[in-house]
Design an enzyme around this catalytic site. Structure first.
Site, mmCIF file in Angstrom:
data_model
loop_
_atom_site.group_PDB
_atom_site.id
_atom_site.type_symbol
_atom_site.label_atom_id
_atom_site.label_comp_id
_atom_site.label_asym_id
_atom_site.label_seq_id
_atom_site.Cartn_x
_atom_site.Cartn_y
_atom_site.Cartn_z
ATOM 1 C CG ASP A 291 64.031 3.106 -9.650
ATOM 2 O OD1 ASP A 291 63.693 3.063 -8.456
ATOM 3 O OD2 ASP A 291 65.203 2.896 -10.036
ATOM 4 C CG ASP B 244 70.368 5.588 -7.170
ATOM 5 O OD1 ASP B 244 70.809 6.698 -7.510
ATOM 6 O OD2 ASP B 244 71.103 4.634 -6.878
#
Length: 241
Positions: free
Chosen positions: A23, A25
């Site tokens: 991922d 953020d």
């Protein structure tokens, strides 16, 4: 984060994987402050209370947020343009998640298959990577790539396809900070490390990852096996029992 914090006491353990899906953020970068400023600006532009927007925005694609708060703005041209501004206007408010750069550089050094799988748009992701001078992966799965955002497994299934590892999902490691993303990774059949960078421990535990760590300082690449698998070491994981 201090590894001696209560609960994060598991002895170092090793596991080997054929590929890695990260991922963005909360996993590679922390842009929380920038995002808050961004949504305050957008809220003023469209006449919405920024605090109401923030209550629904974390871990969710902006296109899906706009479908709720301002359906007339829920189109990709607008979303991409708005998100492209974020690293330009608020780049100084973002920082690397501890250990992220070293982890990514170690994957690259071993030619390990990896990709970024994120709820952000491509202009947002590339903007952040450029601003923070982080490596750009060969493969990206962004908000525009799938019909449904997390917790749907679609994004991680797409990531598996890009790495040509769909049939070996259990040999792929997902690294995530959001409960929705953790659930998406598990639903795609992958192993998952949950990071306690944006949510509390209880929320991460409830999402059901295989390991829970404070950040990527606890995860390091240690070996590459003859069969192509890459071995990582996970230190100071949360002891859940």
């Amino acid at each position: 984060m201090e590894s001696s914090q209560p609960g994060f006491t598991q002895p170092a353990q090793r596991a080997s994987f054929a590929g890695f899906l990260l991922d963005m953020d909360g996993t590679i970068i922390d842009s929380t402050t920038a995002i808050v400023k961004h949504w305050h600006t957008v809220g003023k532009e469209i006449g919405m209370d920024p605090e109401e927007i923030l209550q629904t925005s974390h871990g969710r694609r902006s296109i899906d947020v706009f479908k709720i708060i301002a359906p007339h703005k829920a189109n990709w041209d607008y979303v991409r343009e708005v998100e492209a501004r974020l690293p330009v206007l608020y780049g100084d408010d973002a920082t690397e998640v501890p250990g992220a750069r070293n982890f990514i550089d170690s994957l690259i050094a071993r030619a390990a298959p990896w990709a970024i799988v994120t709820s952000g748009t491509e202009p947002l992701v590339l903007g952040w990577l450029k601003r923070l001078e982080l490596a750009v992966p060969e493969h990206l799965v962004t908000a525009e790539s799938v019909e449904e955002g997390k917790p749907s497994p679609m994004c991680y299934q797409e990531g598996l396809d890009k790495l040509c590892l769909r049939r070996r999902a259990s040999e792929v490691l997902v690294l995530e900070d959001a409960p929705a993303g953790i659930r998406a990774g598990k639903a795609a059949g992958c192993r998952v490390i949950g990071l306690v960078t944006s949510h509390n421990v209880e929320q991460i535990v409830a999402a059901g990852p295989d390991w829970i760590v404070r950040d990527l300082e606890s995860v390091r690449v240690v070996d590459q096996l003859e069969n192509g698998l890459v071995t990582i070491e996970i230190a100071n994981a949360l002891a859940t029992s």
